[in-house]
Design a protein around this motif. Structure first.
Motif, short mmCIF file in Angstrom:
data_model
loop_
_atom_site.label_atom_id
_atom_site.label_comp_id
_atom_site.label_asym_id
_atom_site.label_seq_id
_atom_site.Cartn_x
_atom_site.Cartn_y
_atom_site.Cartn_z
N SER A 20 33.91 5.73 7.05
CA SER A 20 34.63 4.48 6.77
C SER A 20 34.00 3.70 5.62
N PHE A 21 33.25 4.41 4.75
CA PHE A 21 32.71 3.75 3.56
C PHE A 21 33.86 3.33 2.65
N PRO A 22 33.77 2.21 1.92
CA PRO A 22 32.59 1.34 1.81
C PRO A 22 32.54 0.21 2.86
N GLU A 23 33.63 0.06 3.65
CA GLU A 23 33.70 -1.08 4.58
C GLU A 23 32.57 -1.09 5.61
N SER A 24 32.07 0.09 5.97
CA SER A 24 31.06 0.18 7.02
C SER A 24 29.63 0.32 6.48
N LEU A 25 29.43 0.14 5.18
CA LEU A 25 28.13 0.42 4.56
C LEU A 25 26.99 -0.36 5.21
N GLN A 26 27.15 -1.65 5.38
CA GLN A 26 26.05 -2.46 5.90
C GLN A 26 25.70 -2.08 7.34
N PHE A 130 30.03 -11.48 -3.00
CA PHE A 130 29.29 -10.57 -3.87
C PHE A 130 30.13 -9.31 -4.09
N LEU A 131 30.00 -8.74 -5.27
CA LEU A 131 30.66 -7.48 -5.56
C LEU A 131 29.80 -6.33 -5.03
N LEU A 132 30.44 -5.38 -4.40
CA LEU A 132 29.76 -4.26 -3.76
C LEU A 132 29.80 -3.03 -4.66
N TYR A 133 28.63 -2.45 -4.89
CA TYR A 133 28.51 -1.24 -5.70
C TYR A 133 27.83 -0.15 -4.88
N MET A 134 28.32 1.09 -5.00
CA MET A 134 27.71 2.17 -4.23
C MET A 134 27.72 3.48 -5.03
N ARG A 135 26.90 4.39 -4.58
CA ARG A 135 26.88 5.75 -5.11
C ARG A 135 27.02 6.71 -3.94
N ALA A 246 19.79 7.40 3.93
CA ALA A 246 20.43 6.09 4.07
C ALA A 246 21.52 5.94 3.01
N PRO A 247 22.50 5.06 3.23
CA PRO A 247 23.53 4.85 2.21
C PRO A 247 22.94 4.23 0.95
N ILE A 248 23.59 4.46 -0.18
CA ILE A 248 23.11 3.96 -1.47
C ILE A 248 24.08 2.89 -1.95
N TYR A 249 23.66 1.64 -1.88
CA TYR A 249 24.56 0.57 -2.32
C TYR A 249 23.76 -0.69 -2.65
N ALA A 250 24.41 -1.57 -3.40
CA ALA A 250 23.80 -2.82 -3.84
C ALA A 250 24.90 -3.84 -4.05
N ALA A 251 24.51 -5.06 -4.32
CA ALA A 251 25.48 -6.12 -4.53
C ALA A 251 25.11 -6.93 -5.76
N ALA A 252 26.11 -7.54 -6.38
CA ALA A 252 25.90 -8.42 -7.52
C ALA A 252 26.79 -9.64 -7.37
N TYR A 268 26.62 3.23 -10.45
CA TYR A 268 27.05 2.65 -9.18
C TYR A 268 28.49 2.19 -9.38
N LYS A 269 29.38 2.59 -8.50
CA LYS A 269 30.80 2.28 -8.65
C LYS A 269 31.17 1.00 -7.90
N LEU A 270 31.95 0.16 -8.55
CA LEU A 270 32.48 -1.03 -7.88
C LEU A 270 33.38 -0.57 -6.75
N SER A 271 33.03 -0.97 -5.52
CA SER A 271 33.70 -0.40 -4.35
C SER A 271 34.26 -1.44 -3.38
N GLY A 272 34.16 -2.72 -3.73
CA GLY A 272 34.68 -3.75 -2.84
C GLY A 272 33.86 -5.01 -2.93
N GLU A 273 33.79 -5.73 -1.83
CA GLU A 273 33.07 -7.00 -1.78
C GLU A 273 32.21 -7.08 -0.53
N ILE A 274 31.15 -7.87 -0.62
CA ILE A 274 30.38 -8.26 0.55
C ILE A 274 30.55 -9.77 0.70
#
Length: 289
Positions: A20-26, A130-135, A246-252, A268-274
């Motif tokens: 269920s990525f990216p919604e379930s990343l955290q 925040f904008l969500l970025y993941m790999r 672990a998942p690979i993601y960050a926020a800006a 890192y791809k823009l994948s949604g929001e936090i």
């Protein structure tokens, strides 16, 4: 509401959350940390098992004793159906509304529902976006390049507890004793990276992962910006998360264009929001994150 325990069940949940990525990343990152020594003493609650629809990760309610600590007392949530999460949150054993707290979700669709529930408890609530970025991962060639980065008199290493005060002082949402305690906890228990220059006692740049495996708290001294240091640090932490599963993601921040450009340059791809929804007791703590 069920309290999910045992490594086997948590591992099953983590595998399910990856679908269920990216919604379930955290939530997935928090569950990963629970499986691996659980340094933040988190609990995971589900509406039912094994066919769950909603998940909440948080510290035990009995350990959330400080009324204004919204740094350590963070709730990570994921739901396949907002109505099921809404029903789950009616249970007084899920959230302690009598203190400051943060609710973090990668699902903007849950924003209105969470604000409605908070308002019913008479809480002031503020939302940070925040904008969500993941790999998805890293290949062996890239991992080798990252591990062999060399920049003359600059050395990439880990942060130490002696650096915590500096990290806290430079953190936009820090600069207080509660945030310092949180920073120390992250440095002690999570992968970190910093850049040290020969002859200087303090690091000139750093980045930290947290209780949900998110990469953040990034900072680079202005004199050393635009040299690719931030990109290298986020790649190194991404590699660390990849190697440990672990998942690979960050926020800006939505208004931080330089961080957004750096994320893109690091693939890192823009994948949604936090969304960070803060419920607070007094306006003086509304800047906590």
């Amino acid at each position: 509401m069920l309290l999910l325990t045992g490594v086997s069940k948590l591992a099953t949940l983590q595998r399910a959350l990856t679908r269920s990525f990216p919604e379930s990343l955290q939530v997935c990152g928090a569950v990963y940390n629970m499986i691996h020594k659980n340094p933040f003493r988190l609990q995971v609650l589900v509406d039912r098992w094994p066919d769950f629809t909603s998940v909440v990760c948080r510290p035990p309610l009995e350990e959330m004793m400080e009324p204004l600590d919204s740094y350590n007392d963070v709730y990570f949530m994921f739901s396949k159906h907002s109505q099921s999460l809404s029903q789950m949150l009616q249970d007084p054993r899920i959230i302690n509304w009598n203190k400051a707290l943060n609710i973090e979700v990668c699902q903007p669709a849950l924003w209105d529902m969470l604000h409605t529930i908070g308002s019913k408890h008479g809480k002031q609530m503020q939302t940070l976006r925040f904008l969500l970025y993941m790999r998805d991962g890293m290949d062996s060639e890239e991992l080798e390049q990252i591990s062999n980065v060399s920049t003359g008199d600059l050395m990439y290493t880990s942060l130490s507890l002696q650096d915590a005060a500096l990290v806290n002082d430079k953190w936009k949402y820090g600069k207080n004793e509660r945030s310092l305690k949180y920073v120390k906890r992250c440095i002690e228990n999570c992968p970190t990276v910093c850049v040290r220059k020969k002859g200087l006692e303090q690091p000139i740049a750093w980045s930290v992962t947290n209780s949900s495996a998110e990469i953040g708290l990034g900072y680079t001294d202005p004199a050393y910006r635009n040299l690719g240091i931030a990109r290298t640090m986020i790649l190194k932490l991404g590699a660390a998360n990849y190697k440990r599963g672990a998942p690979i993601y960050a926020a800006a921040s939505a208004d931080n264009k330089s961080s957004q450009a750096m994320m893109k340059h690091a693939k890192y791809k823009l994948s949604g929001e936090i969304l960070v929804i803060t419920s607070f007791q007094h306006k003086s703590v509304s800047d906590n994150y």
